[in-house]
Design a protein around this motif. Structure first.
Motif, PDB file in Angstrom:
ATOM      1  N   ASP A  32      23.486 -11.400  37.229  1.00  0.00           N
ATOM      2  CA  ASP A  32      23.412  -9.961  36.972  1.00  0.00           C
ATOM      3  C   ASP A  32      23.198  -9.635  35.500  1.00  0.00           C
ATOM      4  OD1 ASP A  32      26.009 -10.909  36.398  1.00  0.00           O
ATOM      5  OD2 ASP A  32      26.834  -8.890  36.525  1.00  0.00           O
ATOM      6  N   ASP A  33      23.238 -10.652  34.635  1.00  0.00           N
ATOM      7  CA  ASP A  33      23.008 -10.434  33.208  1.00  0.00           C
ATOM      8  C   ASP A  33      22.485 -11.729  32.607  1.00  0.00           C
ATOM      9  OD1 ASP A  33      22.892  -9.278  30.729  1.00  0.00           O
ATOM     10  OD2 ASP A  33      25.005  -8.736  30.615  1.00  0.00           O
ATOM     11  N   ASN A  34      21.985 -11.624  31.373  1.00  0.00           N
ATOM     12  CA  ASN A  34      21.483 -12.813  30.681  1.00  0.00           C
ATOM     13  C   ASN A  34      22.451 -13.337  29.633  1.00  0.00           C
ATOM     14  OD1 ASN A  34      18.973 -12.818  32.058  1.00  0.00           O
ATOM     15  ND2 ASN A  34      18.188 -11.239  30.677  1.00  0.00           N
ATOM     16  N   TYR A  36      26.735 -13.575  28.489  1.00  0.00           N
ATOM     17  CA  TYR A  36      28.132 -13.414  28.879  1.00  0.00           C
ATOM     18  C   TYR A  36      29.050 -13.875  27.750  1.00  0.00           C
ATOM     19  CZ  TYR A  36      26.241 -12.961  33.608  1.00  0.00           C
ATOM     20  OH  TYR A  36      25.530 -12.553  34.710  1.00  0.00           O
ATOM     21  N   ASP A  40      34.159 -12.789  30.945  1.00  0.00           N
ATOM     22  CA  ASP A  40      33.262 -11.925  31.721  1.00  0.00           C
ATOM     23  C   ASP A  40      33.143 -12.417  33.163  1.00  0.00           C
ATOM     24  OD1 ASP A  40      32.794 -10.313  29.579  1.00  0.00           O
ATOM     25  OD2 ASP A  40      30.771 -11.041  29.163  1.00  0.00           O
ATOM     26  N   ASP A 169      23.985  -6.471  22.290  1.00  0.00           N
ATOM     27  CA  ASP A 169      24.554  -7.133  23.458  1.00  0.00           C
ATOM     28  C   ASP A 169      25.702  -6.273  23.975  1.00  0.00           C
ATOM     29  OD1 ASP A 169      25.112  -8.969  25.414  1.00  0.00           O
ATOM     30  OD2 ASP A 169      25.766 -10.575  24.080  1.00  0.00           O
ATOM     31  N   GLU A 170      26.256  -6.645  25.121  1.00  0.00           N
ATOM     32  CA  GLU A 170      27.485  -6.000  25.569  1.00  0.00           C
ATOM     33  C   GLU A 170      28.569  -6.278  24.533  1.00  0.00           C
ATOM     34  OE1 GLU A 170      28.456  -7.603  29.336  1.00  0.00           O
ATOM     35  OE2 GLU A 170      26.783  -6.677  30.385  1.00  0.00           O
ATOM     36  N   GLU A 222      27.516  -1.129  26.410  1.00  0.00           N
ATOM     37  CA  GLU A 222      26.503  -1.994  27.001  1.00  0.00           C
ATOM     38  C   GLU A 222      25.363  -2.224  26.011  1.00  0.00           C
ATOM     39  OE1 GLU A 222      26.792  -3.383  30.014  1.00  0.00           O
ATOM     40  OE2 GLU A 222      28.719  -2.389  30.353  1.00  0.00           O
ATOM     41  N   GLN A 223      24.580  -3.238  26.295  1.00  0.00           N
ATOM     42  CA  GLN A 223      23.419  -3.524  25.458  1.00  0.00           C
ATOM     43  C   GLN A 223      22.483  -2.314  25.420  1.00  0.00           C
ATOM     44  OE1 GLN A 223      21.139  -6.888  26.804  1.00  0.00           O
ATOM     45  NE2 GLN A 223      20.062  -7.137  24.888  1.00  0.00           N
TER      46      GLN A 223
END
Length: 266
Positions: A32-34, A36, A40, A169-170, A222-223
């Motif tokens: 779900d993301d690139n 972490y 997470d 990034d997050e 969030e990013q």
């Protein structure tokens, strides 16, 4: 003769190549993301185009040639599969690129993501000098991870402090807000919760320290988020007396115009 052999083999080469691509597309996997951070939640999901009985999908998470996680995932009737993994514990120690490899019979699919443990996460702690107009300036101490602070702006009309960030990034930002310059209070003087908006959408926050001189809040972002609005009940520079009178006159004029329109309609 050689040309005849080449043209005879050409259809076989095309069929063979087409079969290879078809096999590769029978199984897919992604996350779900690139990117972490430690702690997470990683959501792994994919699809099997041709279901083979009750055969599960075997999933491995690999880093630097070592398998750090392995799981068998049941395939749904629609061919989809999902697995949730928390990126924490003894095996999640090193940062870098991780590979997720899925096996379904003879079919293999891969995906990658980046992982940063807490020991390698870059946090910046410093002060930002905020322009308070006629009141001069005041400092806001902050700590940010996953981005950088570009600016902090006071909006006295909305009783808010706008924190502009570059979110690569997050991440999260912790702000030490001085009560002298910004706050959220009830009519009885007790603390009220701040309202937090990120790019115009209300967001949750945590308040970790409540002192006599400041309040410390932490906000996750969030990013690619950009504007964080911290709305209270007062902020400097506050409205001047003239500005308040103009505002009241404007509101009264609007009410009067509305009443006139209603009377005309009647």
């Amino acid at each position: 003769m050689e040309f005849r052999i080449f043209y005879a083999l050409l259809p076989l080469l095309i069929i063979s190549t087409g079969t290879t691509f078809a096999q590769e597309s029978l199984l897919s996997i992604e996350t779900d993301d690139n990117n972490y951070d430690e702690g997470d939640t990683i959501v792994i999901f994919g699809n099997v185009n041709t279901i083979i009985g009750e055969t599960p999908v075997l999933v491995q998470i690999i880093h630097e040639g070592a398998i750090i996680e392995i799981a068998q995932i049941t395939v749904g009737q629609d061919g989809t599969f999902t697995k949730i993994i928390i990126a924490e514990g003894g095996v999640w120690k090193k940062g870098g690129e991780y590979t997720i490899r899925a096996f379904y019979q003879e079919h293999v699919a891969e995906s990658t993501f980046s992982f940063i443990p807490k020991s390698e996460a870059i946090e910046i702690t410093t002060n930002f000098e905020v322009d308070a107009g006629s009141k001069g300036t005041f400092d806001v101490k902050y700590t940010i991870r996953g981005g950088a602070v570009k600016n902090m702006i006071v909006d006295s009309e909305m009783f808010e402090l706008i924190v502009q960030i570059d979110a690569i990034d997050e991440g999260m930002i912790t702000l030490d807000l001085p009560r002298e310059f910004i706050g959220a209070e009830k009519q009885d003087g007790k603390d009220e919760k701040f309202i937090i908006l990120i790019d115009g959408i209300e967001a949750l926050h945590q308040e970790s320290v409540v002192g006599s001189d400041s309040r410390v809040i932490t906000i996750n972002f969030e990013q690619e988020d950009s504007d964080i609005e911290i709305i209270g009940t007062y902020v400097v520079p506050e409205f001047s007396t003239i500005a308040v009178m103009i505002l009241i006159v404007g509101i009264m004029a609007t009410i009067a115009m509305t009443r006139n329109k209603i009377q005309i309609k009647i």
